[in-house]
Write a protein that holds these residues in place. Sequence first.
Motif, mmCIF file in Angstrom:
data_model
loop_
_atom_site.group_PDB
_atom_site.id
_atom_site.type_symbol
_atom_site.label_atom_id
_atom_site.label_comp_id
_atom_site.label_asym_id
_atom_site.label_seq_id
_atom_site.Cartn_x
_atom_site.Cartn_y
_atom_site.Cartn_z
ATOM 1 N N PHE A 134 59.094 47.760 69.737
ATOM 2 C CA PHE A 134 60.489 48.032 69.402
ATOM 3 C C PHE A 134 61.285 48.371 70.654
ATOM 4 C CE2 PHE A 134 59.672 49.462 64.756
ATOM 5 C CZ PHE A 134 59.917 48.185 64.308
ATOM 6 N N SER A 135 62.546 47.977 70.655
ATOM 7 C CA SER A 135 63.438 48.262 71.778
ATOM 8 C C SER A 135 63.881 49.719 71.773
ATOM 9 C CB SER A 135 64.681 47.367 71.684
ATOM 10 O OG SER A 135 65.467 47.762 70.560
ATOM 11 N N TYR A 136 64.582 50.108 72.829
ATOM 12 C CA TYR A 136 65.117 51.467 72.959
ATOM 13 C C TYR A 136 66.068 51.781 71.803
ATOM 14 C CZ TYR A 136 67.655 55.447 74.916
ATOM 15 O OH TYR A 136 68.232 56.673 75.103
ATOM 16 N N THR A 137 66.837 50.774 71.380
ATOM 17 C CA THR A 137 67.808 50.976 70.285
ATOM 18 C C THR A 137 67.095 51.345 68.992
ATOM 19 O OG1 THR A 137 69.331 49.372 71.260
ATOM 20 C CG2 THR A 137 69.653 49.894 68.933
ATOM 21 N N VAL A 138 66.037 50.598 68.662
ATOM 22 C CA VAL A 138 65.297 50.876 67.427
ATOM 23 C C VAL A 138 64.588 52.220 67.524
ATOM 24 C CG1 VAL A 138 63.445 50.100 65.899
ATOM 25 C CG2 VAL A 138 64.956 48.420 66.960
ATOM 26 N N SER A 139 63.964 52.471 68.667
ATOM 27 C CA SER A 139 63.256 53.743 68.861
ATOM 28 C C SER A 139 64.210 54.923 68.703
ATOM 29 C CB SER A 139 62.602 53.783 70.240
ATOM 30 O OG SER A 139 61.663 52.735 70.372
ATOM 31 N N GLY A 140 65.466 54.732 69.137
ATOM 32 C CA GLY A 140 66.470 55.782 68.997
ATOM 33 C C GLY A 140 66.759 56.101 67.540
ATOM 34 N N VAL A 141 66.820 55.061 66.704
ATOM 35 C CA VAL A 141 67.079 55.258 65.273
ATOM 36 C C VAL A 141 65.868 55.924 64.602
ATOM 37 C CG1 VAL A 141 67.557 54.120 63.065
ATOM 38 C CG2 VAL A 141 68.690 53.321 65.150
ATOM 39 N N LEU A 142 64.667 55.538 65.037
ATOM 40 C CA LEU A 142 63.445 56.041 64.423
ATOM 41 C C LEU A 142 63.027 57.420 64.932
ATOM 42 C CD1 LEU A 142 61.194 52.838 64.456
ATOM 43 C CD2 LEU A 142 62.451 53.781 62.531
ATOM 44 N N SER A 143 63.633 57.879 66.014
ATOM 45 C CA SER A 143 63.143 59.078 66.704
ATOM 46 C C SER A 143 63.091 60.326 65.822
ATOM 47 C CB SER A 143 63.992 59.364 67.949
ATOM 48 O OG SER A 143 65.346 59.600 67.575
ATOM 49 N N SER A 144 63.930 60.380 64.794
ATOM 50 C CA SER A 144 63.965 61.576 63.933
ATOM 51 C C SER A 144 63.039 61.470 62.731
ATOM 52 C CB SER A 144 65.400 61.825 63.425
ATOM 53 O OG SER A 144 66.311 61.903 64.496
ATOM 54 N N SER A 145 62.429 60.303 62.519
ATOM 55 C CA SER A 145 61.652 60.102 61.296
ATOM 56 C C SER A 145 60.298 60.803 61.364
ATOM 57 C CB SER A 145 61.451 58.614 61.015
ATOM 58 O OG SER A 145 60.613 58.029 61.984
ATOM 59 N N ASP A 146 59.793 61.167 60.195
ATOM 60 C CA ASP A 146 58.485 61.800 60.065
ATOM 61 C C ASP A 146 57.436 60.692 60.005
ATOM 62 O OD1 ASP A 146 56.109 62.853 59.025
ATOM 63 O OD2 ASP A 146 57.150 64.433 57.948
ATOM 64 N N VAL A 147 56.659 60.566 61.075
ATOM 65 C CA VAL A 147 55.726 59.441 61.217
ATOM 66 C C VAL A 147 54.753 59.345 60.045
ATOM 67 C CG1 VAL A 147 53.873 58.460 62.632
ATOM 68 C CG2 VAL A 147 55.884 59.441 63.727
ATOM 69 N N TYR A 148 54.123 60.452 59.686
ATOM 70 C CA TYR A 148 53.040 60.386 58.698
ATOM 71 C C TYR A 148 53.531 60.189 57.268
ATOM 72 C CZ TYR A 148 50.011 61.562 62.543
ATOM 73 O OH TYR A 148 49.336 61.517 63.731
ATOM 74 N N ASN A 149 54.754 60.609 56.986
ATOM 75 C CA ASN A 149 55.277 60.426 55.629
ATOM 76 C C ASN A 149 55.978 59.087 55.443
ATOM 77 O OD1 ASN A 149 54.391 62.869 54.598
ATOM 78 N ND2 ASN A 149 56.196 63.972 55.295
ATOM 79 N N THR A 150 56.296 58.399 56.541
ATOM 80 C CA THR A 150 57.090 57.178 56.417
ATOM 81 C C THR A 150 56.412 55.941 56.997
ATOM 82 O OG1 THR A 150 58.217 57.582 58.515
ATOM 83 C CG2 THR A 150 59.238 58.506 56.540
ATOM 84 N N SER A 151 55.260 56.112 57.636
ATOM 85 C CA SER A 151 54.592 54.972 58.260
ATOM 86 C C SER A 151 53.592 54.351 57.293
ATOM 87 C CB SER A 151 53.873 55.412 59.540
ATOM 88 O OG SER A 151 53.042 54.371 60.009
ATOM 89 N N ARG A 152 53.835 53.104 56.943
ATOM 90 C CA ARG A 152 52.919 52.393 56.059
ATOM 91 C C ARG A 152 51.545 52.265 56.702
ATOM 92 N NH1 ARG A 152 53.240 46.268 53.883
ATOM 93 N NH2 ARG A 152 53.355 45.927 56.117
ATOM 94 N N SER A 153 51.515 51.923 57.989
ATOM 95 C CA SER A 153 50.225 51.704 58.662
ATOM 96 C C SER A 153 49.400 52.983 58.721
ATOM 97 C CB SER A 153 50.446 51.145 60.071
ATOM 98 O OG SER A 153 51.227 52.019 60.854
ATOM 99 N N GLU A 154 50.052 54.131 58.990
ATOM 100 C CA GLU A 154 49.311 55.402 59.065
ATOM 101 C C GLU A 154 48.707 55.760 57.712
ATOM 102 O OE1 GLU A 154 48.495 57.335 61.591
ATOM 103 O OE2 GLU A 154 49.513 56.074 63.069
ATOM 104 N N ASN A 155 49.446 55.494 56.645
ATOM 105 C CA ASN A 155 48.950 55.809 55.301
ATOM 106 C C ASN A 155 47.864 54.843 54.852
ATOM 107 O OD1 ASN A 155 50.566 58.097 53.760
ATOM 108 N ND2 ASN A 155 51.990 57.092 55.154
ATOM 109 N N LEU A 156 47.999 53.580 55.198
ATOM 110 C CA LEU A 156 46.975 52.595 54.822
ATOM 111 C C LEU A 156 45.695 52.785 55.624
ATOM 112 C CD1 LEU A 156 49.125 49.342 54.399
ATOM 113 C CD2 LEU A 156 48.105 50.746 52.589
ATOM 114 N N LYS A 157 45.820 53.303 56.854
ATOM 115 C CA LYS A 157 44.640 53.530 57.696
ATOM 116 C C LYS A 157 43.650 54.472 57.038
ATOM 117 C CE LYS A 157 44.784 54.716 62.012
ATOM 118 N NZ LYS A 157 45.318 55.308 63.265
ATOM 119 N N LEU A 158 44.137 55.373 56.196
ATOM 120 C CA LEU A 158 43.269 56.329 55.512
ATOM 121 C C LEU A 158 42.271 55.618 54.601
ATOM 122 C CD1 LEU A 158 45.930 59.039 54.577
ATOM 123 C CD2 LEU A 158 44.280 59.117 56.458
#
Length: 306
Positions: A134-158
């Motif tokens: 992801f570019s700097y622009t996208v990372s800026g939008v995502l920077s406030s998000s809660d990774v573990y509650n909103t990441s599909r990959s993190e949840n599926l990894k379980l």
Amino acid sequence: MKGSKATVLSFAEKCKNILASNWQGHLNTIKADAKGSKEDIYTSKVKYILRRGKPYIWVPEKELHNVNTIIDERGSFSVTSPFPGALASLFRSIQKLPARVALTGDVLPHKDEKSAAECLEEVILSEQKTISEFSYTVSGVLSSSDVYNTSRSENLKLLLDGDEKYTIYKFNPRSCIYIDGNGGTHEVNLEDMDASKADLLAPFSAKLIDGINQSEARRRALMLFCLTLLKANVKDAYMVSMDRKGFNVLGMIPSPALKDGLGQYQWKEFRLKLKEEARDVEKFCSQLVEMEEEAVKNVSSFSGLG
């Protein structure tokens, strides 16, 4: 099917996006014993991936679904549009439900569990690779998000990393209903579902929505959008959904004045369209940032005239 110039998606496209944006849903099967099916329903939350448009569901071995489906393979599967973090609290406080998809069909054991596991790993790695690029622009939008509650990959990894054992099922839909945020139901033709494709940004929508709603600056921008584009003066705002054509915002607006002359506030949903279709996350975020800059300019020039 609506034309490309339509400002909203068809119901089939909305259903596909919801299924592609989430990773968990509620599976319902008919409770059964050796004497046959009963009318009682057993429900639990399960994780899934989409493969060739159909849900492949991971059911823990301890779940009753594994017994129920031996006797009666009929079931239903419901998935909501993601409503992470602050949005979940707001929905509860105003007793609002997110849009959702309800499928009925057959819950069939997936015989080739190895291929399903490989497909699961492929989905996880593909999403992680996309996020890393992801570019700097996208990372800026995502920077406030809660990774573990909103990441599909993190949840599926379980599903791969944990000790729990699962049985994998393929859900073959026989009917599909789209339920909007107001509780309205819309039957969707399965042929339309098969012909529709999910937006490329759908798998990341939970992260994007949460990143925007957790940022006070971006929520102020949503308020400016409502003011400058829709002439709606809102006191607060949250993004509730997004797609390639635009996004929906819940805005707090004044209610009609009461007898004593004092007004209260109520929440109203607004639709804001993008100038161009956002085929992927990069295009969505770049347009969002452009809209924020334009809204600030418009308000500044308006203030200057005052």
